[in-house]
Every structure is written in structure tokens, then in C-alpha cells.
Write a protein that holds these residues in place. Structure first.
Motif, mmCIF file in Angstrom:
data_model
loop_
_atom_site.group_PDB
_atom_site.id
_atom_site.type_symbol
_atom_site.label_atom_id
_atom_site.label_comp_id
_atom_site.label_asym_id
_atom_site.label_seq_id
_atom_site.Cartn_x
_atom_site.Cartn_y
_atom_site.Cartn_z
ATOM 1 N N ARG A 2 0.828 -1.210 0.000
ATOM 2 C CA ARG A 2 0.000 0.000 0.000
ATOM 3 C C ARG A 2 0.861 1.257 0.000
ATOM 4 O O ARG A 2 0.524 2.245 -0.641
ATOM 5 N N ALA A 64 -6.470 -2.965 -3.522
ATOM 6 C CA ALA A 64 -7.359 -1.800 -3.555
ATOM 7 C C ALA A 64 -8.696 -2.246 -4.133
ATOM 8 O O ALA A 64 -8.763 -3.231 -4.875
ATOM 9 N N LEU A 131 -6.302 4.393 1.866
ATOM 10 C CA LEU A 131 -6.202 2.935 1.944
ATOM 11 C C LEU A 131 -5.032 2.530 2.827
ATOM 12 O O LEU A 131 -5.146 1.626 3.658
ATOM 13 N N GLU A 132 -3.920 3.219 2.662
ATOM 14 C CA GLU A 132 -2.742 2.934 3.488
ATOM 15 C C GLU A 132 -3.027 3.224 4.963
ATOM 16 O O GLU A 132 -2.684 2.427 5.839
ATOM 17 N N SER A 134 -5.936 3.266 6.434
ATOM 18 C CA SER A 134 -6.938 2.345 6.976
ATOM 19 C C SER A 134 -6.298 1.032 7.398
ATOM 20 O O SER A 134 -6.760 0.392 8.336
#
Length: 158
Positions: A2, A64, A131-132, A134
Motif C-alpha cells: 500500500r 485496492a 487505503l494505506e 486504513s
């Protein structure tokens, strides 16, 4: 993976931003020559597509969501559109080789498409960063430890 996705998105954003600088270099080079736009051409036809493919690959490896992977691939289509718009603008000249109104409008769309590409990649990079983050935070709905809640300044009911 990520983190690599975030970095690739950032590099792609940088390459797209430099594309505007390279276009200005070509426009202001005097005397104008066939090589005036070489940086713009190489960056747009090689560097940006390669970074786009890398970003898509890393998005998939980072697991993703499919929509984000598709969004990461969109700049590749926009690059192809850029090349078509540039070729059309160059080809739409009058008999003396001068610019035509239609050619100038299509040339303007070339610039607008570049701006769209920057915004798409900015969205991809921001989504990659979320995303990273999370992945680094506790799972949604998980109860934080008492010390963590108190350290964050959150009052917990007794």
C-alpha cells in the motif's frame, strides 16, 4: 504494497505536473525547432504511461477496491486521448500550414484533458493514502484500549 501504491501515485502526479512545465519549455524555446517539445513528448508518451501501469499493478497488489484500480488505469486512456488530440490539432491546418479555429479548439481540449488527468491522479493518490492509513488503524468498530482513548482526549463512559 500500500505504501508503494501511494509512492507510485505521487510519482505519477509529479510526472503529470512536470508535463505542463515541459509544454511551457517547448512553447517558449527560441528559435522554435522540431525538438522544442522533446521533454513533453518523452514524458507524455513513455514516462507517464509506464508510471500509470506501475500504479495500476501496485493498486492490484495492495488489494485496492476494483473501482480504485480502474480509476488508476484511467490516465492511460487519457494519454491515448492526448496523443489523438495533439495529432488532430497538428493536422487541422489551412493550406499555408497555419492554425485553424478547429485546430486551436482541439489544441485547447488537449490542455483540458491534461488538467483532467492531473485531477484523476490526485484522486487516486488521495484514495491510496486513505487505503494505506486504513490498514494502519484498528479495524472499524473495534473498541480502543482504555489508555488509547484517554490519551486521545476522548472521554469514555464508565
Amino acid at each position: 504494497m500500500r505504501r508503494a501504491f501511494v509512492i507510485a501515485g505521487g510519482l505519477l502526479l509529479l510526472a503529470l505536473s512536470l508535463q505542463f512545465v515541459f509544454a511551457a519549455v517547448g512553447a517558449f524555446t527560441r528559435p522554435a525547432a522540431d525538438g522544442s517539445y522533446v521533454l513533453h513528448t518523452v514524458n507524455g508518451s513513455a514516462v507517464i504511461p509506464a508510471l500509470t501501469v506501475l500504479t495500476v499493478l501496485l493498486a492490484a497488489l495492495a488489494r485496492a477496491p476494483g473501482r480504485l484500480i480502474a480509476l488508476a488505469a484511467l490516465p492511460l486512456g487519457l494519454v491515448i486521448l492526448q496523443m489523438l488530440l495533439a495529432a488532430m490539432a497538428k493536422g487541422l491546418t489551412d493550406d499555408a500550414g497555419g492554425s485553424t479555429t478547429v485546430g486551436l479548439i482541439i489544441g485547447g481540449l488537449h490542455a483540458v484533458n491534461g488538467i483532467v488527468a492531473v485531477h484523476v491522479v490526485l484522486g487516486v493518490t488521495r484514495a491510496a493514502r486513505r487505503l494505506e492509513l486504513s490498514a494502519a488503524s484498528p479495524a472499524a468498530g473495534a473498541e480502543p484500549a482504555a489508555g488509547a482513548a484517554n490519551n486521545a482526549g476522548v472521554d469514555r463512559p464508565a
